[in-house]
Design a protein around this motif. Sequence first.
Motif, PDB file in Angstrom:
ATOM      1  N   GLY A  20       0.819  -1.214   0.000  1.00 54.78           N
ATOM      2  CA  GLY A  20       0.000   0.000   0.000  1.00 54.78           C
ATOM      3  C   GLY A  20       0.848   1.257   0.000  1.00 54.78           C
ATOM      4  O   GLY A  20       0.558   2.227  -0.715  1.00 54.78           O
ATOM      5  N   LEU A  21       1.915   1.252   0.775  1.00 56.25           N
ATOM      6  CA  LEU A  21       2.807   2.410   0.817  1.00 56.25           C
ATOM      7  C   LEU A  21       3.524   2.594  -0.510  1.00 56.25           C
ATOM      8  O   LEU A  21       3.679   3.721  -0.991  1.00 56.25           O
ATOM      9  CB  LEU A  21       3.807   2.263   1.965  1.00 56.25           C
ATOM     10  N   ARG A  22       3.939   1.485  -1.133  1.00 62.64           N
ATOM     11  CA  ARG A  22       4.574   1.590  -2.460  1.00 62.64           C
ATOM     12  C   ARG A  22       3.601   2.198  -3.472  1.00 62.64           C
ATOM     13  O   ARG A  22       3.986   3.053  -4.286  1.00 62.64           O
ATOM     14  CB  ARG A  22       5.048   0.224  -2.940  1.00 62.64           C
ATOM     15  N   ALA A  23       2.332   1.794  -3.417  1.00 65.44           N
ATOM     16  CA  ALA A  23       1.329   2.351  -4.334  1.00 65.44           C
ATOM     17  C   ALA A  23       1.120   3.842  -4.076  1.00 65.44           C
ATOM     18  O   ALA A  23       0.994   4.635  -5.018  1.00 65.44           O
ATOM     19  CB  ALA A  23       0.006   1.592  -4.199  1.00 65.44           C
ATOM     20  N   LEU A  24       1.089   4.233  -2.817  1.00 65.56           N
ATOM     21  CA  LEU A  24       0.934   5.645  -2.464  1.00 65.56           C
ATOM     22  C   LEU A  24       2.119   6.467  -2.962  1.00 65.56           C
ATOM     23  O   LEU A  24       1.947   7.548  -3.541  1.00 65.56           O
ATOM     24  CB  LEU A  24       0.800   5.780  -0.944  1.00 65.56           C
ATOM     25  N   LEU A  25       3.325   5.950  -2.777  1.00 63.44           N
ATOM     26  CA  LEU A  25       4.514   6.653  -3.252  1.00 63.44           C
ATOM     27  C   LEU A  25       4.534   6.762  -4.774  1.00 63.44           C
ATOM     28  O   LEU A  25       4.905   7.807  -5.328  1.00 63.44           O
ATOM     29  CB  LEU A  25       5.776   5.955  -2.745  1.00 63.44           C
ATOM     30  N   ARG A  59       1.909   6.863  -6.722  1.00 64.98           N
ATOM     31  CA  ARG A  59       0.906   7.877  -7.069  1.00 64.98           C
ATOM     32  C   ARG A  59       1.463   9.280  -6.869  1.00 64.98           C
ATOM     33  O   ARG A  59       1.301  10.158  -7.716  1.00 64.98           O
ATOM     34  CB  ARG A  59      -0.349   7.686  -6.219  1.00 64.98           C
ATOM     35  N   ASP A  60       2.153   9.477  -5.754  1.00 62.80           N
ATOM     36  CA  ASP A  60       2.746  10.791  -5.485  1.00 62.80           C
ATOM     37  C   ASP A  60       3.793  11.153  -6.541  1.00 62.80           C
ATOM     38  O   ASP A  60       3.863  12.294  -6.988  1.00 62.80           O
ATOM     39  CB  ASP A  60       3.373  10.820  -4.095  1.00 62.80           C
ATOM     40  N   GLN A  61       4.613  10.178  -6.927  1.00 58.24           N
ATOM     41  CA  GLN A  61       5.637  10.429  -7.943  1.00 58.24           C
ATOM     42  C   GLN A  61       4.998  10.748  -9.290  1.00 58.24           C
ATOM     43  O   GLN A  61       5.475  11.628 -10.015  1.00 58.24           O
ATOM     44  CB  GLN A  61       6.560   9.219  -8.071  1.00 58.24           C
ATOM     45  N   ALA A  62       3.915  10.049  -9.638  1.00 58.43           N
ATOM     46  CA  ALA A  62       3.223  10.314 -10.899  1.00 58.43           C
ATOM     47  C   ALA A  62       2.621  11.723 -10.900  1.00 58.43           C
ATOM     48  O   ALA A  62       2.696  12.440 -11.900  1.00 58.43           O
ATOM     49  CB  ALA A  62       2.138   9.269 -11.142  1.00 58.43           C
ATOM     50  N   ALA A  63       2.055  12.122  -9.774  1.00 58.43           N
ATOM     51  CA  ALA A  63       1.482  13.471  -9.674  1.00 58.43           C
ATOM     52  C   ALA A  63       2.575  14.526  -9.793  1.00 58.43           C
ATOM     53  O   ALA A  63       2.411  15.533 -10.496  1.00 58.43           O
ATOM     54  CB  ALA A  63       0.730  13.632  -8.352  1.00 58.43           C
ATOM     55  N   LYS A  97       5.477  14.205 -11.308  1.00 60.35           N
ATOM     56  CA  LYS A  97       5.955  14.190 -12.698  1.00 60.35           C
ATOM     57  C   LYS A  97       4.997  14.967 -13.592  1.00 60.35           C
ATOM     58  O   LYS A  97       5.404  15.767 -14.430  1.00 60.35           O
ATOM     59  CB  LYS A  97       6.081  12.744 -13.185  1.00 60.35           C
ATOM     60  N   TRP A  98       3.683  14.757 -13.428  1.00 58.96           N
ATOM     61  CA  TRP A  98       2.673  15.470 -14.213  1.00 58.96           C
ATOM     62  C   TRP A  98       2.779  16.982 -13.968  1.00 58.96           C
ATOM     63  O   TRP A  98       2.751  17.769 -14.922  1.00 58.96           O
ATOM     64  CB  TRP A  98       1.282  14.961 -13.846  1.00 58.96           C
ATOM     65  N   LEU A  99       2.926  17.357 -12.706  1.00 62.25           N
ATOM     66  CA  LEU A  99       3.059  18.781 -12.401  1.00 62.25           C
ATOM     67  C   LEU A  99       4.285  19.381 -13.082  1.00 62.25           C
ATOM     68  O   LEU A  99       4.203  20.448 -13.708  1.00 62.25           O
ATOM     69  CB  LEU A  99       3.160  18.994 -10.886  1.00 62.25           C
ATOM     70  N   GLN A 100       5.428  18.716 -12.966  1.00 62.74           N
ATOM     71  CA  GLN A 100       6.668  19.238 -13.514  1.00 62.74           C
ATOM     72  C   GLN A 100       6.704  19.217 -15.039  1.00 62.74           C
ATOM     73  O   GLN A 100       7.243  20.135 -15.656  1.00 62.74           O
ATOM     74  CB  GLN A 100       7.864  18.459 -12.959  1.00 62.74           C
ATOM     75  N   GLU A 101       6.153  18.169 -15.651  1.00 62.67           N
ATOM     76  CA  GLU A 101       6.258  18.017 -17.105  1.00 62.67           C
ATOM     77  C   GLU A 101       5.123  18.661 -17.888  1.00 62.67           C
ATOM     78  O   GLU A 101       5.297  18.984 -19.060  1.00 62.67           O
ATOM     79  CB  GLU A 101       6.355  16.534 -17.465  1.00 62.67           C
ATOM     80  N   GLN A 102       3.964  18.844 -17.256  1.00 58.47           N
ATOM     81  CA  GLN A 102       2.834  19.391 -18.001  1.00 58.47           C
ATOM     82  C   GLN A 102       2.287  20.683 -17.418  1.00 58.47           C
ATOM     83  O   GLN A 102       2.083  21.657 -18.139  1.00 58.47           O
ATOM     84  CB  GLN A 102       1.720  18.339 -18.098  1.00 58.47           C
ATOM     85  N   VAL A 103       2.043  20.699 -16.128  1.00 58.61           N
ATOM     86  CA  VAL A 103       1.403  21.867 -15.529  1.00 58.61           C
ATOM     87  C   VAL A 103       2.348  23.070 -15.510  1.00 58.61           C
ATOM     88  O   VAL A 103       1.968  24.164 -15.947  1.00 58.61           O
ATOM     89  CB  VAL A 103       0.884  21.544 -14.111  1.00 58.61           C
ATOM     90  N   VAL A 104       3.559  22.890 -15.025  1.00 54.82           N
ATOM     91  CA  VAL A 104       4.497  24.015 -14.938  1.00 54.82           C
ATOM     92  C   VAL A 104       4.789  24.611 -16.317  1.00 54.82           C
ATOM     93  O   VAL A 104       4.697  25.832 -16.487  1.00 54.82           O
ATOM     94  CB  VAL A 104       5.790  23.619 -14.188  1.00 54.82           C
ATOM     95  N   PRO A 105       5.116  23.790 -17.340  1.00 55.58           N
ATOM     96  CA  PRO A 105       5.346  24.382 -18.663  1.00 55.58           C
ATOM     97  C   PRO A 105       4.105  25.104 -19.218  1.00 55.58           C
ATOM     98  O   PRO A 105       4.239  26.169 -19.829  1.00 55.58           O
ATOM     99  CB  PRO A 105       5.717  23.181 -19.539  1.00 55.58           C
ATOM    100  N   SER A 106       2.933  24.553 -18.977  1.00 53.32           N
ATOM    101  CA  SER A 106       1.709  25.207 -19.450  1.00 53.32           C
ATOM    102  C   SER A 106       1.498  26.538 -18.742  1.00 53.32           C
ATOM    103  O   SER A 106       1.126  27.536 -19.363  1.00 53.32           O
ATOM    104  CB  SER A 106       0.493  24.301 -19.223  1.00 53.32           C
ATOM    105  N   TRP A 107       1.729  26.552 -17.440  1.00 56.09           N
ATOM    106  CA  TRP A 107       1.580  27.786 -16.672  1.00 56.09           C
ATOM    107  C   TRP A 107       2.592  28.832 -17.152  1.00 56.09           C
ATOM    108  O   TRP A 107       2.249  29.997 -17.332  1.00 56.09           O
ATOM    109  CB  TRP A 107       1.763  27.516 -15.185  1.00 56.09           C
TER     110      TRP A 107
END
Length: 92
Positions: free
Chosen positions: A38-43, A45-49, A51-61
Amino acid sequence: MRTKQQISITLPNEMAAQLKAKVASGEYASESEVIREGLRALLARDQAAEKWLQEQVVPSWNALENGESEGVSGKEIRARLIAEHKRATGTF
């Protein structure tokens, strides 16, 4: 050097029952194994979020802030979603 640490946790009855059921089913060898998974799955998920923020949201902003892109209003997004839903479901 010790590579593991024993801790104690408290769970609601329903979660504790689910934990025990995972072990009883043979899916996991121990309650600790269930918690580790469960902790591995949570980690992950956090890493995927992150990555999405850094690779998509920040450049778009940044593009929006630098005038390289235009924003879309909430009303426009809603209208687009409604139109797409109508096309997808065949309702007009």
